[in-house]
Write an enzyme that holds these catalytic residues in place. Structure first.
Site, short mmCIF file in Angstrom:
data_model
loop_
_atom_site.label_atom_id
_atom_site.label_comp_id
_atom_site.label_asym_id
_atom_site.label_seq_id
_atom_site.Cartn_x
_atom_site.Cartn_y
_atom_site.Cartn_z
N LYS A 153 4.69 0.87 -6.20
CA LYS A 153 4.27 -0.27 -5.53
C LYS A 153 3.44 -1.29 -6.07
CE LYS A 153 2.08 -1.30 -0.61
NZ LYS A 153 1.84 -0.68 0.62
N SER A 190 3.84 -2.13 5.07
CA SER A 190 3.90 -2.99 3.88
C SER A 190 4.73 -2.32 2.65
CB SER A 190 2.48 -3.15 3.39
OG SER A 190 1.79 -2.01 2.74
N SER A 250 1.71 1.76 6.61
CA SER A 250 2.57 1.18 5.88
C SER A 250 3.64 2.10 4.84
CB SER A 250 1.44 0.37 4.62
OG SER A 250 1.29 -0.69 5.33
#
Lengths: 483, 95, 493
Positions: C79, C159, C183
């Site tokens: 990420k 996210s 997330s």
């Protein structure tokens, strides 16, 4: 009582000090970068200090220990639970955009400092001591339109020591600051160096009519960086406030800057917008929990503090209050004094330290730490007077040579042949010569004019180049006159 | 509670954000909506409840006083928008 | 020949160990799939050269009999919130769009040390603020699951939406995610994959761009419970550089996958069954409960009375912390800069230009709730209610071993639907995930069923502090019972 006379009333001062003390530690309070002063720009900086993304603070245990130590030295309550908060504001030398500090749960609570002024002894309350991180430094004179940022100081541990609004005169505030500096220096928790900024002071000043019990709005005067300036700034700011009130105005709570060149305080532009620091507990750090054992271990290791030392100098060494006070204001001085007085009369050593030594050091811009006359040598000099090797007068000359050369006094006395004459035969011979050359005066003495004996002693000293012990000269003179 | 454009302006200044009037209006409405929604917390009885600051219960996160870091001036300057002689450079600050 | 893209990490590890495949082959296949999958916009930065170099080194290691374990040679994605040395790290923002870290986050370093091959940095909502990747400065990622018209029109969630899309589409075998209020779990549910948010303090936060420090947790996303267990075992562990990481041993997570949950007591919180609940989600939840019962677990209803307050508490605390955490992006040391006449002008220009609307909105909210006069009413009150929420969990875990709940209130939403939602409506997507985030307990999402329109729906297994083992154990059984086809949802073409 210190007051300012106005047309409508006499005014008294209400003063509180906030003193920032840089903690003596090897590393910074939340990072592993060096806390040392004076390195090349941005070399004592870690990614944590420069607040790079994802960087996290980890507490330095030494900063906790030093804070507790200082708290104990301030006779204060040590809080077994303390915590860190973020104080949010933007500034170029504050990389995180917040300062890690302790608002809600400081590590040290209430305590006091004893101060001594012309009005007597008083205990000035300490409100709290909290641990926080220092900011970096902005340099404004390297470019016409730019400021340069050095983060070496960013993250160095600070103790902010906040007094109660207990002080009533510039003198009292000055003494509080001197005493506080003496304490942290004795403890080894801060070097107390106001020139280099390792100790910095903000002053809160308000005035009120004598007899009033309310506190009027106070003004914070920033960055007043010497004891003398603190006293000056208070006086100037208090007089300004009295004038405002006397002219029917009101003093508003604000932050002002002391300008010693123009002898005035003026509002700080950057502080015009009322700040809202939005303090909240720092979620990156855990609470600090202290045990009784930990606190007691530190208490047991505390060195003797100035106040206790002072009392001991008076009661055990027989020094005057004043001498004891002067000799304990600074840990280096008391260390010097105590070394010099080994085996000597403390009072005599104190006189030499506060007289000739301080005189010489002041004149030459030196301190006891870099004095050319070592404590051991000064003690030896006092010893030479005590055992009759030299007279007090000769000792002054020896001291001057010691200061110039750093030599031991015994060596100087030997080299220069300054040893006091104690061969009674030689002295008697000298006396006989002087007496015979001044038969008229001898006759006068014998006729009862005793005062002339002093004149003879002077002649003997002069003839011997000051090397005769005056007591011995007196004694032998009496003997010869009686013959 | 009304989170109006004046509040937005004040808060934006604290957060060093420069909003246009249009943005102020938009954010004022949105944030006001969020604040109205969180008003429901007022109905919870929190008497005597200590604020929860951290779910971590340990307390031994502490470092020895040893210098382990620093001396990375070049790394620090690598991403800087403006630097000179190992300093970060910003518009002149006035005092 | 084996279709390398379809493999789970555990399967590929076996084949690598048997030298039936090489890391270079595996990596090359994924790099090719990444090219094909660019339509999904899952990656912000691809690092193919580095990946191939890593793969070659891994193969050499293995040839020398020095394999580092199950993850050696496995291609993964990180990420773009994890700082990676010499690889651009943007947090999907404009303000960090040129940031090249000189350091590697603890978690990605651990994965590197385990021999993984990094394929690149995947998309996220800007500073992890959002549940759709729509707030990314680099554009939204697409869910590989298409809408009724076969279009890539759905959000992968967020996210960690880039991570979820990449894992689901076979653009990597596993990915790191991060979870502040859901997330990892919500995008896992939207994309039909697995993901675990471990206990707060289990993984180091050092080197991860901070959103909300008291909530942020790193975690793995993959295509099986087992793969998540393998990854988490590498990622987890005490880090003295993170004061909030907990000094407790990391257990062997694989050993938890016993397949036996007989006698386990599983709680079903009645407050999670909300009015107007999505029918598909409710059905999958019931199905999951039945799987657990069938496997011999004892399922009981429990009450967690403060559940409904979790969302507002979460938004106050997360935004407050974020408003402070994001102050460091100021145009001085490593961000983009927009000049101004004064320092304050420069700050304002830089930050206004560099942050997207959602970030600005949350900074405004967070700044406000901390400001003088409002701090106690909002922030302190939220912290008090947070304690009540944490106590709900504590109490529940006095009687149950784990909790089962939906991971998200709906299947993946379409971008078109989301465009018309106000902020509060989008925040409601975190309704099932924020309570466990606030309590700091571990929670895993895994796909259990499908919606009536053919989209995956995940459930969550929530466990006690530091008891990821029970979470994995229960999730593993449910995964097997569900028999959900966790093959990559391949991009056409």
């Amino acid at each position: 009582m210190y007051t300012i006379k106005g047309n409508t009333s006499d005014w008294e001062l209400v003063i509180g000090l906030e003193v920032h003390c840089q903690i003596i530690s090897k590393a910074k309070v939340f990072s592993g970068a060096s806390a040392e002063f004076g390195a090349e720009q941005n070399t004592h900086v870690s990614l944590v200090d420069a607040a790079f993304p994802g960087m996290l603070p980890v507490l330095n245990e030494e900063c906790i220990r030093q804070s507790v130590k200082t708290g104990l030295g301030l006779n204060a309550k040590i809080n077994k639970y303390s915590r860190f908060d973020r104080k949010n504001y933007f500034y170029a030398d504050l990389p995180q955009g917040y300062q890690i500090s302790q608002l809600y749960y400081p590590i040290v609570g209430e305590g006091f400092i004893e101060v001594h002024t012309s009005e007597g002894d008083r205990k000035i309350g300490v409100e709290r001591l909290h641990l926080e991180q220092d900011a970096g430094k902005s340099i404004h004179d390297m470019h016409p339109t730019k400021s340069f940022i050095d983060l070496n100081r960013s993250g160095v541990g600070l103790m902010e020591i906040v007094s109660k609004p207990d002080m009533r005169s510039p003198e009292e505030a000055g003494e509080y600051l001197r005493q506080l500096r003496a304490i942290v220096r004795a403890l080894g928790t801060c070097d107390g160096n106001m020139d280099e900024g390792s100790m910095r002071c903000d002053v809160n000043v308000s005035v009120r009519k004598v007899g009033e019990t309310i506190l009027r709005d106070r003004v914070e005067v920033k960055n007043v960086n010497s004891v003398r300036f603190v006293m000056q700034a208070i006086e100037i700011e208090a007089n300004r406030q009295v004038e405002v009130y006397e002219n029917g105005g009101t003093v508003r709570q604000e932050t002002r800057l002391f300008d010693p060149n123009n002898n005035e305080t003026r509002p700080m532009r950057s502080k015009e917008n009322a700040h809202d620091y939005r303090y909240f507990p720092d979620p990156d750090l855990l609470p600090v929990i202290l045990t009784d054992e930990y606190i007691e271990e530190i208490r047991a290791s505390l060195p003797e503090l100035p106040e206790a030392k002072k009392k001991r100098y008076v009661s055990e060494l027989g020094l005057t209050d004043y001498d004891a006070h002067v000799l304990t204001l600074d840990v280096e001085t008391s260390r010097y004094f105590e070394e010099a007085m080994i085996g000597q009369d403390p009072k005599k050593v104190a006189n030499w330290v506060m007289g000739d030594l301080f005189g010489y050091l002041n004149k030459n811009g030196l301190t006891v730490s870099n004095s050319p006359v070592s404590a051991k040598n000064l003690g030896a000099l006092v010893g030479l007077i005590a055992d009759g090797t030299i007279s007090g007068k000769i000792a002054k000359d020896v001291f001057e040579i010691m200061a110039e050369t750093g030599k031991e006094p015994a060596v100087i006395v030997e080299e220069k042949g300054l040893k006091q004459e104690s061969d009674t035969g030689a002295i008697e011979k000298l006396i006989e010569e002087i007496l015979s050359a001044n038969q008229d005066k001898v006759a006068e003495i014998k006729a009862g004019k005793d005062k002339l004996k002093g004149w003879f002693v002077g002649q003997i000293m002069k003839a011997s180049g000051g090397k005769v012990n005056p007591a011995l000269a007196n004694q032998l003179l009496d003997k010869k006159l009686a013959e | 509670m009304a989170f109006n454009e004046e509040t937005v302006a004040n808060v934006a200044n604290l957060a060093r954000l420069n909003l246009t009037d249009e943005q102020k209006q938009k954010f004022a409405g949105e944030v006001d909506g969020i604040l109205n929604w969180v008003e429901q917390l007022q109905e919870v009885n929190v008497d005597g409840i200590e604020p929860l600051v951290s779910v971590t219960e340990q307390t031994d996160a502490i470092r020895a006083d040893v210098v382990t870091d620093g001396g990375i001036q070049a790394d620090l300057m690598k991403n800087a928008p403006e630097s000179a002689h190992g300093f970060y450079v910003v518009p002149k600050m006035v005092e | 020949m084996t279709d390398l893209i379809n493999l789970h990490i555990s399967e590929a590890a076996d084949l690598l160990a048997k030298k039936e495949i090489s890391s270079v082959e595996l990596t090359r296949a994924h790099l090719a799939e990444m090219e094909k999958g660019r339509v999904l916009n899952a990656y912000i930065t691809e690092t193919p050269e580095r990946a191939m170099a890593d793969a070659e080194v891994s193969d050499k290691r293995r040839a020398n009999g020095e394999s580092l374990g199950a993850l050696d040679g496995i291609p993964i994605a990180n990420k773009d919130l994890y700082c990676t040395k010499d690889v651009r790290t943007t947090a999907a923002s404009k303000i960090l769009s040129n940031f090249l870290p000189t350091y590697e986050s603890t978690v990605t370093q651990k994965l590197k040390d385990a021999g993984t091959v990094m394929l690149g940095k995947v998309n996220t909502d800007q500073f992890a603020m959002g549940g759709s990747t729509r707030t990314s400065y680099f554009g939204e990622s697409k869910n590989p699951w298409t809408d009724a018209n076969g279009e890539y029109a759905l959000t992968p969630g967020g996210s960690s939406g880039g991570s979820a899309a990449a894992v689901a589409a076979g653009l990597c075998m596993g990915a790191t995610g991060s979870d502040t209020g859901g997330s990892i779990r919500q995008p896992a549910s939207f994309c039909g994959i697995t993901g675990i948010k471990p206990t707060y303090g289990r993984c180091s936060r050092w080197g991860i761009v901070a959103f909300a420090s008291s909530l942020d947790q790193a975690g793995p996303m993959a295509r099986s419970v087992k793969d998540c267990a393998i990854m988490l075992e590498s990622m987890a562990g005490y880090d003295k550089k993170d004061s909030t990481s907990v000094n407790t041993p990391v257990p062997n997570y694989l050993s938890a996958l016993t397949g036996d949950i007989r006698g386990k007591k599983i709680g079903v919180p009645k407050e999670y069954r909300m009015d107007g609940m999505n029918e598909d989600v409710a059905k999958v939840w019931d199905k999951g409960i039945q799987f657990l019962k069938d496997a011999g677990a004892e399922v009981v209803e429990i009450s967690m009375p403060h559940t409904k307050y979790a969302l507002p508490v979460y938004y106050i605390i997360a935004c407050a912390e974020a408003s402070s955490n994001l102050s460091r992006y100021d145009g001085v040391r490593y961000t983009t800069r927009v000049e101004g006449a004064t320092l304050d002008d420069m700050y304002k220009n830089t930050r206004t230009d560099g942050f997207g609307d959602e970030v600005i909105r949350r900074i405004l909210l967070g700044t406000f709730v901390l400001s003088a006069g409002f701090y106690d009413a909002y922030y302190t009150r939220a912290q008090r209610v947070r304690r009540l929420i944490a106590e709900d969990f504590k109490k529940a875990f006095e009687t149950v071993d784990a909790i089962v709940a939906p991971a998200a209130p709906t299947p993946a939403l379409s971008f078109a639907d989301m465009a018309n939602m106000d902020p509060v409506s989008t925040y409601l997507g975190d309704v099932f995930t924020t309570p466990s985030s606030l309590a700091g307990v571990p929670a895993m999402a895994l796909p259990v069923g499908m919606s009536s329109n053919g989209l995956p729906i995940g459930l969550q297994i929530i466990g006690k502090h530091f008891d990821e083992n029970t979470v994995f154990q229960v999730a593993d059984v449910m995964e097997k019972s569900a028999g959900f086809n966790l093959m990559p949802h391949r991009v056409k073409g």
